[in-house]
Design a protein around this motif. Structure first.
Motif, PDB file in Angstrom:
ATOM      1  N   UNK A 128       5.501 106.864   8.701  1.00  0.00           N
ATOM      2  CA  UNK A 128       6.237 105.806   9.376  1.00  0.00           C
ATOM      3  C   UNK A 128       7.738 106.027   9.182  1.00  0.00           C
ATOM      4  N   UNK A 129       8.067 106.289   7.919  1.00  0.00           N
ATOM      5  CA  UNK A 129       9.498 106.443   7.663  1.00  0.00           C
ATOM      6  C   UNK A 129       9.998 107.724   8.305  1.00  0.00           C
ATOM      7  N   UNK A 130       9.178 108.766   8.276  1.00  0.00           N
ATOM      8  CA  UNK A 130       9.624 110.028   8.865  1.00  0.00           C
ATOM      9  C   UNK A 130       9.880 109.803  10.347  1.00  0.00           C
ATOM     10  N   UNK A 131       8.915 109.133  10.984  1.00  0.00           N
ATOM     11  CA  UNK A 131       9.092 108.884  12.419  1.00  0.00           C
ATOM     12  C   UNK A 131      10.415 108.164  12.659  1.00  0.00           C
ATOM     13  N   UNK A 132      10.616 107.172  11.789  1.00  0.00           N
ATOM     14  CA  UNK A 132      11.812 106.347  11.974  1.00  0.00           C
ATOM     15  C   UNK A 132      13.071 107.205  11.804  1.00  0.00           C
ATOM     16  N   UNK A 133      13.051 108.005  10.723  1.00  0.00           N
ATOM     17  CA  UNK A 133      14.262 108.807  10.454  1.00  0.00           C
ATOM     18  C   UNK A 133      14.482 109.836  11.544  1.00  0.00           C
ATOM     19  N   UNK A 134      13.387 110.674  11.743  1.00  0.00           N
ATOM     20  CA  UNK A 134      13.621 111.888  12.529  1.00  0.00           C
ATOM     21  C   UNK A 134      13.661 111.574  14.030  1.00  0.00           C
ATOM     22  N   UNK A 135      12.697 110.804  14.467  1.00  0.00           N
ATOM     23  CA  UNK A 135      12.558 110.633  15.908  1.00  0.00           C
ATOM     24  C   UNK A 135      13.770 109.944  16.501  1.00  0.00           C
ATOM     25  N   UNK A 136      14.152 108.884  15.864  1.00  0.00           N
ATOM     26  CA  UNK A 136      15.301 108.115  16.357  1.00  0.00           C
ATOM     27  C   UNK A 136      16.497 108.982  16.612  1.00  0.00           C
ATOM     28  N   UNK A 137      16.767 109.856  15.673  1.00  0.00           N
ATOM     29  CA  UNK A 137      18.048 110.565  15.709  1.00  0.00           C
ATOM     30  C   UNK A 137      17.928 111.908  16.407  1.00  0.00           C
ATOM     31  N   UNK A 138      16.863 112.632  16.119  1.00  0.00           N
ATOM     32  CA  UNK A 138      16.849 114.040  16.542  1.00  0.00           C
ATOM     33  C   UNK A 138      15.807 114.303  17.631  1.00  0.00           C
ATOM     34  N   UNK A 139      15.525 113.331  18.489  1.00  0.00           N
ATOM     35  CA  UNK A 139      14.366 113.558  19.361  1.00  0.00           C
ATOM     36  C   UNK A 139      14.583 114.751  20.298  1.00  0.00           C
ATOM     37  N   UNK A 140      15.797 114.942  20.898  1.00  0.00           N
ATOM     38  CA  UNK A 140      16.019 116.076  21.823  1.00  0.00           C
ATOM     39  C   UNK A 140      15.963 117.394  21.092  1.00  0.00           C
ATOM     40  N   UNK A 141      16.525 117.393  19.956  1.00  0.00           N
ATOM     41  CA  UNK A 141      16.501 118.620  19.161  1.00  0.00           C
ATOM     42  C   UNK A 141      15.060 119.022  18.870  1.00  0.00           C
ATOM     43  N   UNK A 142      14.275 118.034  18.536  1.00  0.00           N
ATOM     44  CA  UNK A 142      12.864 118.319  18.222  1.00  0.00           C
ATOM     45  C   UNK A 142      12.142 118.881  19.438  1.00  0.00           C
ATOM     46  N   UNK A 143      12.408 118.291  20.599  1.00  0.00           N
ATOM     47  CA  UNK A 143      11.730 118.771  21.807  1.00  0.00           C
ATOM     48  C   UNK A 143      12.123 120.218  22.095  1.00  0.00           C
ATOM     49  N   UNK A 144      13.424 120.480  21.957  1.00  0.00           N
ATOM     50  CA  UNK A 144      13.886 121.857  22.217  1.00  0.00           C
ATOM     51  C   UNK A 144      13.205 122.812  21.254  1.00  0.00           C
ATOM     52  N   UNK A 145      13.158 122.381  19.987  1.00  0.00           N
ATOM     53  CA  UNK A 145      12.531 123.253  18.990  1.00  0.00           C
ATOM     54  C   UNK A 145      11.072 123.539  19.385  1.00  0.00           C
ATOM     55  N   UNK A 146      10.389 122.537  19.855  1.00  0.00           N
ATOM     56  CA  UNK A 146       8.980 122.664  20.231  1.00  0.00           C
ATOM     57  C   UNK A 146       8.818 123.695  21.353  1.00  0.00           C
ATOM     58  N   UNK A 147       9.692 123.579  22.359  1.00  0.00           N
ATOM     59  CA  UNK A 147       9.652 124.530  23.480  1.00  0.00           C
ATOM     60  C   UNK A 147       9.867 125.953  22.969  1.00  0.00           C
ATOM     61  N   UNK A 148      10.889 126.072  22.146  1.00  0.00           N
ATOM     62  CA  UNK A 148      11.233 127.387  21.609  1.00  0.00           C
ATOM     63  C   UNK A 148      10.033 127.969  20.858  1.00  0.00           C
ATOM     64  N   UNK A 149       9.397 127.112  20.072  1.00  0.00           N
ATOM     65  CA  UNK A 149       8.234 127.568  19.308  1.00  0.00           C
ATOM     66  C   UNK A 149       7.151 128.096  20.260  1.00  0.00           C
ATOM     67  N   UNK A 150       6.893 127.370  21.322  1.00  0.00           N
ATOM     68  CA  UNK A 150       5.863 127.783  22.276  1.00  0.00           C
ATOM     69  C   UNK A 150       6.213 129.147  22.869  1.00  0.00           C
TER      70      UNK A 150
END
Length: 1650
Positions: free
Chosen positions: A1605-1627
């Motif tokens: 819950x806390x991770x979602x709150x911390x990471x998602x709120x702030x870094x959601x675009x970065x995370x998506x880009x990272x995911x694409x790159x990983x694929x």
């Protein structure tokens, strides 16, 4: 001699490059026997210590001192004595075969606790060292002098040859134009014991520098320099050890060019030679350095080098008067240093004289010294100025003492002389600048002396303009400072010519000596520079050397010599005889060479005059008691030239009135008549006590100069007949009485004695051939009656181990006297049963000539024996003289007094009205609006004193009006029920401090004011100028009088109206003149003042006290005094005194508190309790001791029944309670209750400010004010009191007005006369004739003393004493002054929210700022009971929500605004210690950390009595609220009870400035313990009355409980675009990897299996 609470600096002597190492706080006192140590009063001490301002350093020494090196350069010495016996010398000579110098000298230097020494020069009378001793010390050094000592090295023990002290203050100057210590190179002379060496030298101390040296020992060439070190220099050796190194030698001439000096002396008279030396012939020897010393000079100083034959230098001086070497030396003259031996003749039983008659022996000595006359000349000029000043100041003091007119004129003249002298010094000292051998010190000293004298001259001129009649005394004190300064400057630190010694020798043994400084004899062509005794005849008294001259042995004169001396350069010696009395012929040494240049060996006088001396010995007073009876049998012996006569012996008196004229006939004086007229020889008067067996005891000596009448002068005014004068009698250095006498020296002309005024006065038939003092000289006598009031004796100590049982008092004055009745049983009743007795005596009209009156107490033993218990001498009868009032202006003087008092005490000025009445506005101490005194200036007038309605009543009406309106919080009336005795006390203490503060700046003494008033204020017609001046006076007084007025408050402060009492910062006695208004206490001193007891203090000699009084008046008294109503002839002038029969009294002692007690326990504290002793009653309040307090508040009262006079000395002591062993006395104070009880100031029970029948200010006296007033009027025979109409009372011719109603407890009003009666009592001193100040309701402060530590104050005790006679109505219950009990309270603090808290932590993953906030709170003094809220985790905005409650129970003293805490100091403490701490709440905000310590973020401390009101919202809450930069309304939780708001929290940043680190919203709620019990609440958020849980955002929940819950709150709120880009790159990367992975296999497959 003491330092109080000073800080001493600690430094490390081995490491001089580092600074100070800390401070230690200490008190230091140097106490002689019987000294008093004053402890500063608490009122002027501040709590916080100002270390810099209170350093243990002398005035003017900076706290930061630098290191410096002191170089003491030792060059050479000469003229050393031999330090070995002749026997040893002969043995040595036999063994070694050569004649060696018998001394092995070295020099040792002591400075600041260290010592260094030079090398030893073997066998040398003229050693050469050229070494320097180096000391390292802080500069300026705290050691003011340096000791330089020449010592003789010896196998067994080294002995000092001579010692010299260098005073650093004299060889440096710390002013802005000053200079570092510097000296020389210059010769210093050393003096000590006689030069003949004995193994056990009885005068060895003199060589160590103790006592006055009696002979020249050696001289030493030395120099001194100081260099300030630069401690930052790395080469510097950092040790403070003393080093000795070689010094560069200096040239011969650098200490001055050698010149030949010539000393001439003529002995004109030698008398008063002690009879022990009367058997053998006597010679006198004069020496200067070693020149002239025939007996033990031995190591002769060498002649200066440039001479013809070096071979016979030695002999020239040794063989005296041999003519051949004189021829060879070119007519040089040798020395004759001693007079021819002569056998003395008898003068009287004690003394002999030498019969020189007309043939006066002379001496002359040639000597060679470096020519440093300029130094001596400058010192001489300053000496002349100082002598003139001293003479002038003594004149002025004498004029003030004998009350002559215009002392201020004489003082102006003295100052004028001083400024002229200073100008003359500047012109003379400036000439001699270019002298080659002047040292740096000579130049610098000259500059600084010129500066000092220039400024002194200017100050003298300005001071002269300020001398007025009433400032003479102050200005005289300032002039004394000038004198000290001049004497200091005139002392020259670099010597040149040694002092001259005159020794009386008998049988080649030295017996007695005199020492004359060479600067006093040095001749100069400029008159001011000449020494004061050069070419003058000087009287010298020879004394025994060293220790033999101390004590009683030193009192007897060994010889009195009239000696003429002249010292100067040989080239200037042509008029060395100029100052001798004229009429002589010179007798040269028989030579036949006819050299006219030779000085004479004797003078033969051809002119002589015949005189008659008349000594009019009238009286001596206050002589020394030589017999065990406490009296003496004195007679006087008068010596003049070689004759002596005695007065008759008067038995048993200390004030002999000899009234006798002694006539000395056929006195032959040599010289011209006119010289004798201006400067006659002195007369010596010695006073002895005749003993029935054995020789007479010496009691003292004095000197006088006679008034001379030549044959051609008329015996008429203004010079003749001479006036009687007082001559101070000395016994050793102590004064021992005065002699009243006159002396005249009458020339017998050619007609013989027929020309002289007749001496045949009335010869008393009963006195035989004794001639009385003639009529024109003896004082005019009148008949006086002395009435003595005998009251009683107190505290008589044992005499010769026996108790005094039947004492009696003998009074004696001028040979007449009276005895008291006998006390039959001293133990049972120490009072006399016959109160008043009188005797008549003839006393001089001039009061200054009145003899003292002696009081002696004897104990009558069995078989008619008497033993003296003690005696007291009343030196001046002046205060006991009664002058009948001048009846022509009866009310005038009282009016004057009233006016003065009003003008000094009141703020209002006196304004003159045309009708001749003076209206004086008084701002009285009573709470009264205005008090107008109208004093009409005719005898029958009535003065009206109006007193308006008391303010209290007006206040009450105000209150009724106020009921409707809202109460203003500022000026509120104190609630009656809240007030207690302590409120009154603390209000009074504030008033006292205020007064002390105001008195400090007002420099004008009250006496001065009164003087101005007497002279100007009351002149009928004022000139315009004077009017303006008087108006100015008034203005000045207005500004100052608030200090002297008693309760006059400074108007700025609005104080709640509380009745006050008077707090005296000292004993009550000192305020009321020891209550000796009619009953005086005389201390009786032990009989014979033995010589062994000279050191004992007055205290130890007191053997008891006599209570009584005296009244002296001229005999027939005016009729109207004795005709007054109720005049009782048996009581004489002592009308209306109470009976002295035993009386029973209830004594009530109130002890308030003690301050500054001396610590008695190891922990630096004490456990004090009170002990009271009165007669047989001994109360020890041991169980109520106060633990570990140096400022205990006792607040207790004690009732004791006592019967005066047996039990009249009350002792209040403070003891220290000890668990084990006996209790120690801390200190005690003694109060004489009897004088208080009988005093007219009515000290039995203080008069309160207002009269009230209930409440904290209840009237304590069993008698009401009206009864007291009636009683006082009756006792002092004053008309009154006449009450009525209501609110008025008339006493004598004054009318007092005041409120006429009083309120009882229930608020009922009743008519009363008490207020006006009280108003009259409070102004009783204004009542004509009988008025005096009555003791107000008060608390006195008494010092506590401990007999084991005499004179050292051990603390102070505040108390007061009430006394009630048992035959009067009983007093009420004692006042309750017990210390206030603290009240129990509970403070509830709710922390709601915080905001804008600084964010301290960085996030582990994201680096984001956040804080885990919690709030901590406590009450000051209870840190261990601190309370914390829970933690608000992860606040990202600085906002925190808590809803948390703290509970703080505490005990509170409302009156002192202090919280009281009791706790044990340590686990070993026996009992709890009480602390009083200001009520302060501290709130802190912290950041919680899991693994490291919590971080402090900010805090605020709220003083619960006055703290800024909280802001309504967080926005309005600013940092300035806490720093006080903006005006914020202050609130008190004790008044508001409930407060809510926002407060800022602050912390200091790196620059030590405050910054805002957060805000807190809190609610404070104060309840008493009872309320809290009725309405309990829970701690934190617990039951009862729980607070709701705070609403905190999610993020604050702990991440490891719900990580996703806390991770979602911390990471998602702030870094959601970065995370998506990272995911694409990983694929993409995955695809690529798979692609690369599968490509090779695929290719192979393709290739092979295609």
């Amino acid at each position: 001699h003491q330092f109080h609470h000073k800080w001493a600096i600690l430094s490390d002597p081995d490491d001089i490059s580092s600074g100070l190492k800390g401070y230690v706080k200490c008190d230091v006192a140097v106490v002689g026997k019987g000294d008093n140590i004053k402890t500063p009063h608490k009122a002027n001490e501040t709590n916080e210590d100002d270390i810099e301002g209170n350093l243990l350093l002398p005035e003017g020494v900076p706290p930061e001192r630098q290191w410096a090196r002191f170089y003491v350069k030792i060059y050479r010495a000469e003229g050393l004595p031999r330090m070995n016996t002749s026997l040893m010398a002969n043995v040595k000579k036999a063994f070694i075969g050569e004649n060696k110098d018998l001394v092995d000298p070295y020099v040792q230097v002591f400075f600041a606790g260290q010592k260094g020494k030079t090398s030893v020069q073997k066998s040398s009378y003229e050693p050469l060292w050229n070494e320097q001793v180096v000391f390292t010390d802080l500069f300026p050094p705290l050691c003011k002098r340096m000791k330089v000592q020449i010592r003789d090295s010896d196998k067994v023990n080294d002995v000092a040859i001579g010692t010299h002290f260098i005073d650093l203050r004299k060889i440096s100057n710390d002013g802005d134009k000053g200079f570092l210590p510097t000296l020389g190179p210059a010769w210093v002379n050393m003096y000590g014991s006689t030069r003949n060496y004995t193994l056990l030298d009885e005068h060895q101390d003199l060589n160590e520098g103790l006592g006055e040296g009696v002979s020249f020992r050696a001289r030493l060439l030395l120099g001194l320099a100081v260099e300030i070190l630069d401690t930052s220099n790395p080469e510097l050796t950092s040790s403070t050890e003393v080093q000795v190194e070689q010094a560069t030698p200096i040239s011969e001439s650098c200490a001055g060019k050698m010149e030949e000096f010539f000393l001439f002396g003529a002995f004109l008279e030698a008398s008063m030679i002690d009879r022990r030396n009367g058997e053998k012939p006597i010679t006198f020897e004069v020496t200067i350095g070693n020149y002239g010393n025939e007996v033990d000079g031995l190591s002769r100083p060498q002649r200066p080098r440039p001479r013809k034959e070096p071979g016979d230098e030695e002999e020239v001086d040794l063989i005296q008067n041999s003519s051949d070497d004189e021829a060879s030396d070119g007519g040089d003259l040798a020395s004759v240093s001693s007079t021819p031996p002569m056998r003395p003749l008898v003068t009287d039983r004690n003394y002999f004289h030498l019969p020189y008659l007309e043939r006066k022996p002379c001496i002359y000595i040639k000597s060679w010294w470096p020519d440093q006359r300029r130094r001596l000349y400058n010192a001489s000029i300053m000496d002349h100025i100082a002598d003139k000043l001293e003479e002038g100041l003594n004149d002025v003091q004498e004029m003030i003492k004998t009350e002559k007119f215009y002392p201020e004129r004489r003082l102006r003249g003295v100052l004028e002389e001083l400024s002229c002298g200073c100008c003359r010094f500047l012109s003379l000292a400036d000439k001699d600048q270019g002298h080659s051998s002047r040292t740096r010190l000579d130049r610098e000293r000259l500059k600084s002396c010129m500066r000092e004298l220039e400024s002194m001259g200017q100050q003298a001129r300005t001071l002269r303009a300020q001398v007025k009649r009433h400032t003479v005394r102050d200005k005289l004190r300032l002039c004394q400072n000038f004198l000290q300064k001049l004497r200091f400057l005139a002392d020259e630190p670099q010597h040149s010519i040694p002092d001259i010694f005159i020794w009386m020798m008998s049988n080649n043994k030295r017996i007695a000596y005199a020492r004359v400084p060479s600067k006093d004899l040095l001749f100069s062509i400029v008159e001011e520079e000449t020494g004061k005794d050069c070419a003058k005849v000087k009287t010298l008294f020879l004394k025994l050397p060293g220790k033999r001259g101390f004590g009683s042995a030193g009192w007897t004169v060994q010889a009195k010599v009239e000696l003429y001396l002249w010292l100067g350069l040989s080239k200037q010696r042509k008029d060395f005889l100029c100052g001798l009395p004229c009429g002589f012929e010179e007798v040269k040494a028989a030579r036949g060479l006819g050299l006219h240049a030779f000085p004479p060996v004797s003078l033969v006088y051809t002119k002589k005059q015949t005189f008659q001396l008349r000594a009019h010995m009238y009286q001596a007073r206050s002589l020394f008691a030589a017999d065990s009876s406490g009296l003496s049998d004195p007679f006087a012996r008068v010596f003049f030239i070689n004759q002596s006569q005695c007065t008759e012996v008067l038995n048993e008196t200390l004030c002999p009135t000899w009234d006798q004229m002694l006539v000395f006939d056929n006195l032959e004086l040599y010289g011209e008549a006119h010289e004798l007229r201006d400067d006659p020889p002195i007369i010596v008067i010695e006073i002895y006590d005749q003993d029935s067996m054995g020789k007479a005891d010496f009691m003292g000596r004095t000197f006088a100069k006679p008034l001379v009448k030549m044959a051609d002068e008329a015996y008429c005014p203004p010079r003749f007949p001479p006036q009687l004068e007082y001559y101070q009698i000395y016994r050793g250095n102590a004064t021992a009485g005065d002699l009243l006498a006159a002396f005249e020296l009458l020339q017998i002309g050619p007609a013989g004695k027929a020309d002289l005024p007749p001496t045949n006065g009335p010869v008393d038939a009963d006195r035989g051939p004794i001639m009385p003092v003639p009529v024109g000289i003896r004082p005019v006598l009148s008949k006086y009656r002395v009435e003595v009031l005998f009251w009683g004796l107190r505290d008589l100590k044992r005499v010769n181990l026996a108790q005094v049982d039947r004492p009696r008092v003998d009074i004696e004055c001028a040979g007449k006297g009276v005895q008291s009745s006998l006390i039959h049983n001293y133990k049972k009743n120490p009072n006399f049963n016959t109160l008043v007795k009188w005797f008549e005596v003839d006393l001089p009209e001039n009061e200054l000539l009145h003899p003292p009156l002696n009081i002696r107490v004897v104990d009558c033993r069995a078989f008619g024996r008497y033993t003296l218990v003690g005696s007291h001498a009343v030196s001046s009868l002046r205060r006991f003289i009664y002058r009948p009032p001048d009846r022509s202006a009866p009310s005038w003087n009282t009016t004057v007094r009233l006016l003065q008092r009003c003008r000094v005490l009141c703020n209002g000025g006196a304004s003159s009205h045309s009708t001749g009445e003076v209206v004086v506005n008084m701002e009285p101490e009573v709470p009264i609006k205005k008090l107008e005194t109208m004093v009409k200036l005719d005898a029958t007038s009535e003065a009206v004193v109006k007193v308006d309605v008391a303010e209290e009543e007006k206040e009450k009406e105000k209150k009724k009006k106020k009921k409707g309106t809202a109460e203003e919080p500022e000026e509120e009336e104190p609630d009656e029920s809240m007030l207690d005795w302590w409120s009154k006390y603390f209000a009074s203490i504030d008033t006292m401090k205020e007064q002390l503060r105001q008195q400090e700046p007002s420099g004008i003494d009250l006496e001065e004011k009164e003087e101005v008033d007497n002279t100007e204020g009351l002149k009928g017609s004022m000139k315009g100028k004077e009017k303006a001046r008087a108006a100015k006076e008034e203005k000045r007084k207005k500004t100052q009088s608030s200090g002297s007025g008693q309760g006059s408050e400074a108007p700025e402060k609005k104080k709640p109206k509380i009745d006050e009492l008077k707090v005296y910062p000292k004993e009550l006695e000192s305020e009321f003149d020891n209550f000796e208004d009619w009953l005086h206490t005389f201390n009786l001193l032990r009989g014979k003042t033995g010589d062994d007891e000279d050191g004992s203090t007055e205290e130890e000699r007191i053997v008891g006290r006599f209570k009584g009084s005296l009244c002296v008046y001229k005999v027939p008294l005016p009729e109207d005094v004795s005709r007054e109503a109720g005049y009782d002839p048996t009581y004489g002038m002592f009308q209306g005194i109470p009976s002295n029969d035993p009386i029973n009294v209830l004594v009530r002692v109130y002890v308030v508190r003690a301050t500054d007690l001396h610590p008695a326990d190891i922990n630096g504290k004490a456990d004090p309790y009170i002990a009271i002793r009165l007669g047989k009653t001994d109360i020890r309040d041991k169980e109520n001791y106060i633990s570990k307090q140096l400022n205990p508040v006792f607040g207790k009262s004690f009732d004791i029944e006592a019967s005066f006079p047996m039990e009249s000395m009350l002792t209040v002591a403070v003891y220290d309670w000890d668990l084990v062993g006996t209790d120690d006395l801390i200190g005690e104070t003694k109060i004489d209750l009897e004088n208080r009880f009988y005093s007219k100031h009515r000290a039995t029970c203080g008069i309160a400010q207002t009269y009230s029948t209930h409440g904290y200010n209840i009237w304590r006296d069993p008698m009401k004010p009206s009864q007291i007033l009636t009683r006082l009027c009756k006792d002092s025979k004053v008309d009154g009191p006449h009450f009525g109409p209501p609110g008025r009372v008339k006493v004598a011719n004054l009318v007092f007005t005041g409120p006429s109603e009083i309120e009882d407890e229930n608020g009922q009003r009743k008519p009363t006369d008490e207020h006006v009666a009280l108003s009259a009592l409070r102004h009783w001193e204004d009542i004509p004739r009988a008025g005096c100040r009555l003791v107000p309701e008060h608390v006195e402060t008494r010092p506590l003393l401990n007999p084991d530590k005499p004179g050292i104050e051990q603390g102070r005790l505040e108390l007061w004493v009430d006394m009630f006679p048992m035959d009067m109505p009983a007093p009420g219950t004692p006042l309750d002054i017990s210390p206030r009990k603290p009240k129990k309270y509970e403070l509830r603090v709710i922390i709601w929210n915080t905001d804008e808290v600084v964010l301290e932590d960085d996030d582990f993953f994201t680096g984001e700022k956040s804080s885990d906030i919690f709030v901590r709170g406590w009450l000051k003094g209870q840190q261990e009971d601190k309370q914390d809220t829970d933690v608000h985790y992860h606040s990202l905005t600085g906002e925190g929500n808590f809803n948390w409650r703290y509970l703080f129970p505490f005990d509170y003293l409302a009156a002192e605004e202090r919280i009281v805490i009791s706790k044990k100091e340590s686990m070993f403490s026996w009992d709890e210690t009480e602390y009083k701490i200001p009520a302060r709440l501290t709130l802190q905000i912290w950041d919680a950390d899991h693994f490291s310590a919590d971080d402090f973020l900010g805090a605020i401390e709220l003083d619960l009595n006055r703290f800024p009101r909280g802001a309504k919202t967080a926005k309005q809450c600013t940092m300035e609220m806490a720093t006080g930069e903006v005006e914020v309304p202050l609130v008190s939780i004790f008044k508001q009870k409930r407060v809510k708001g926002w407060w800022p929290l602050l912390a200091r940043n790196e620059n030590d400035e405050f910054e805002l680190t957060g805000k807190v919203e809190a609610e404070l709620h104060l309840l008493t313990a009872e309320e809290a019990e009725k309405n309990p609440v829970g701690l934190a958020r617990n039951e009862p009355d729980p607070l709701e849980k705070p609403n905190r955002p999610d993020s604050s929940f702990i991440w490891f409980l719900n990580p996703l819950k806390s991770a979602r709150y911390f990471l998602w709120h702030t870094y959601r675009w970065l995370l998506l880009k990272l995911l694409l790159l990983l694929l993409l990367l995955l695809l690529l990897a798979l692609f690369l992975y599968s490509v090779p296999g695929y290719l192979v497959k393709k290739i092979l299996g295609a």
